[in-house]
Scaffold this active site. Structure first.
Site, short mmCIF file in Angstrom:
data_model
loop_
_atom_site.label_atom_id
_atom_site.label_comp_id
_atom_site.label_asym_id
_atom_site.label_seq_id
_atom_site.Cartn_x
_atom_site.Cartn_y
_atom_site.Cartn_z
N SER A 1 0.55 -9.80 -0.86
CA SER A 1 0.22 -8.38 -0.76
C SER A 1 0.58 -7.75 0.58
O SER A 1 0.81 -6.55 0.66
CB SER A 1 -1.26 -8.15 -1.04
OG SER A 1 -2.07 -8.87 -0.12
N LYS B 1 0.79 -1.23 0.00
CA LYS B 1 0.00 0.00 0.00
C LYS B 1 0.83 1.28 0.00
O LYS B 1 0.35 2.34 -0.43
CB LYS B 1 -0.95 0.01 1.19
CG LYS B 1 -2.12 -0.96 1.07
CD LYS B 1 -3.12 -0.49 0.02
CE LYS B 1 -4.41 -1.27 0.07
NZ LYS B 1 -5.43 -0.74 -0.86
#
Length: 424
Positions: free
Chosen positions: A317, A62
């Site tokens: 992720s 992110k």
């Protein structure tokens, strides 16, 4: 039309935008390793590489989108500060960016966010960031963040539905192709709001059109799959919030259009399967992943025939896992694998019934892991909650057969979601 409105109208993110993001992100982003996983490669008969975004500076991808977006703001916008809503990982990326650039930020997080992620946001943001916990889902936090944004004149940083966010995420695709000796045959990537799949897919498909791009969603929050089914972005009424990093009721409009163009397939992974993957990655490779980070690896079972002999990349992720959740993850894994079963059992109303259950119903390798009478007084007149762990899923039918043979009345809680959630 302002910058945000212009970006919302975009339907694609081009190579030049991703390349520009790559140069911006050199200031803060770690070039995470692309590791060949020997265990997974042997299991599936192919070359499985893990793109380790769990080793990023904020332990998830992110930071890429957040920093790229914030660095694109005008000096006036930076001075006024920014607002975001997030279940955790986007918040950490924004908090890190605020601290690195010395700008104020207000971060709205669902009250259900694991405490470990809340602490990380505060640590990365330092004195520059205010954390506000509100609502039960990302969407609740989003509404409060937008209200604060309007009231305070700050700039909203969307976690996925933004071209700069997508371009930042696209740098992962760039790194993947640069690190492989041959183009990947398959790339598996998690879908929550769609920002990661949009970014990785935009670069991968531009440079290697033959690569199959497979999106992976949690079964209980498959908002992209439902949008594809209805040929438009839809909002799910309810979702399973367990895979908190990907539990989104509505995907981004920009992300939907990009994914509809680029994805070759979407698979849905049961939450319990993701838990099994978390435990396997830790036990086999000492890799700590969060539920959303496990989805890409979980999907390999669904493609085991297609990927044999191929070069496969799974994007991990994130690794922001709360250790307090590990027992729940083990429980969900055991239930998914058919090894853990819960029953409400009505024992015959006579002396020795419980002893007979232990002797005559339990198999030699079965174990009672939980036993509770439902009544504190006059226990023999109420059913009991019984948790049984098997050593092999195949033992289940024999267990049920022995209960029926003994005339035991029971309700299997695993098959009744409402009762299971109430009692377990």
């Amino acid at each position: 039309m302002n910058q945000t409105e212009q970006e919302t109208e975009q339907r694609t993110v081009g190579m030049e935008e991703i390349v520009r993001a790559h140069h911006v992100l050199k200031e803060v982003v770690v070039r995470t390793p692309l590791q060949l996983d020997a265990t997974l490669s042997a299991k599936y008969g192919c070359r499985v590489f893990l793109k380790r975004e769990d080793l990023q500076v904020v332990r998830s991808f992110k930071i890429r989108g957040a920093y790229n977006k914030i660095r694109s703001l005008s000096p006036d916008e930076l001075e006024k500060g920014i607002v975001c809503s997030s279940a955790g990982n986007h918040a950490q990326g924004v908090a890190f960016s605020c601290n690195a650039l010395g700008i104020p930020g207000a971060i709205y997080m669902p009250s259900t966010t694991p405490n470990q992620k809340v602490k990380q946001v505060k640590r990365f943001g330092g004195s520059h960031v205010e954390v506000i916990l509100t609502g039960d889902t990302y969407d609740d936090a989003y509404e409060e963040a937008m209200k604060a944004c309007r009231d305070r004149g700050m700039t909203f940083i969307h976690p996925f539905d933004d071209a700069k966010i997508v371009a930042g995420n696209g740098t992962i695709g760039m790194e993947i192709l640069e690190n492989l000796d041959t183009p990947a045959d398959y790339v598996f990537v998690t879908i929550g709001g769609g920002g990661l799949a949009s970014g990785v897919g935009s670069y991968i498909k531009a440079m290697s059109p033959e690569t199959k791009l497979i999106g992976v969603e949690p079964l209980g929050a498959a908002s992209m799959s439902e949008s594809f089914k209805q040929d438009q972005v839809v909002t799910l009424e309810t979702i399973d919030k367990f895979v908190d990093g990907a539990a989104v009721k509505r995907v981004g409009d920009l992300n939907y259009h990009i994914c509809a163009e680029l994805l070759d397939d979407i698979v849905k992974v049961p939450e319990g399967k993701a838990c099994t993957t978390i435990l396997d990655l830790y036990n086999d490779s000492a890799i700590v992943v969060e539920p959303a980070g496990a989805l890409s690896v979980s999907a390999l079972d669904m493609y085991k025939d297609e990927i044999r002999g191929k070069t496969v990349v799974c994007v991990i992720s994130g690794g922001n896992n709360d250790i307090d959740r590990m027992q729940e993850m083990k429980e969900r894994s055991l239930i998914y694998e058919g090894l853990k079963h819960y029953f409400m059992v009505n024992f015959p109303q006579r002396a020795g019934a419980l002893r007979e259950f232990l002797q005559d119903v339990l198999g030699p390798n079965d174990d009672i892991t939980r036993f509770e009478y439902t009544k504190k007084h006059n226990k023999e007149n109420g059913p009991a909650l019984v948790g049984i762990e098997l050593s092999d899923p195949a033992d289940y039918e024999a267990l049920i057969g022995r209960m029926k043979a003994k005339g035991i009345t029971y309700t299997e809680l695993n098959r009744d979601l409402n009762l299971f959630n109430l009692l377990i």
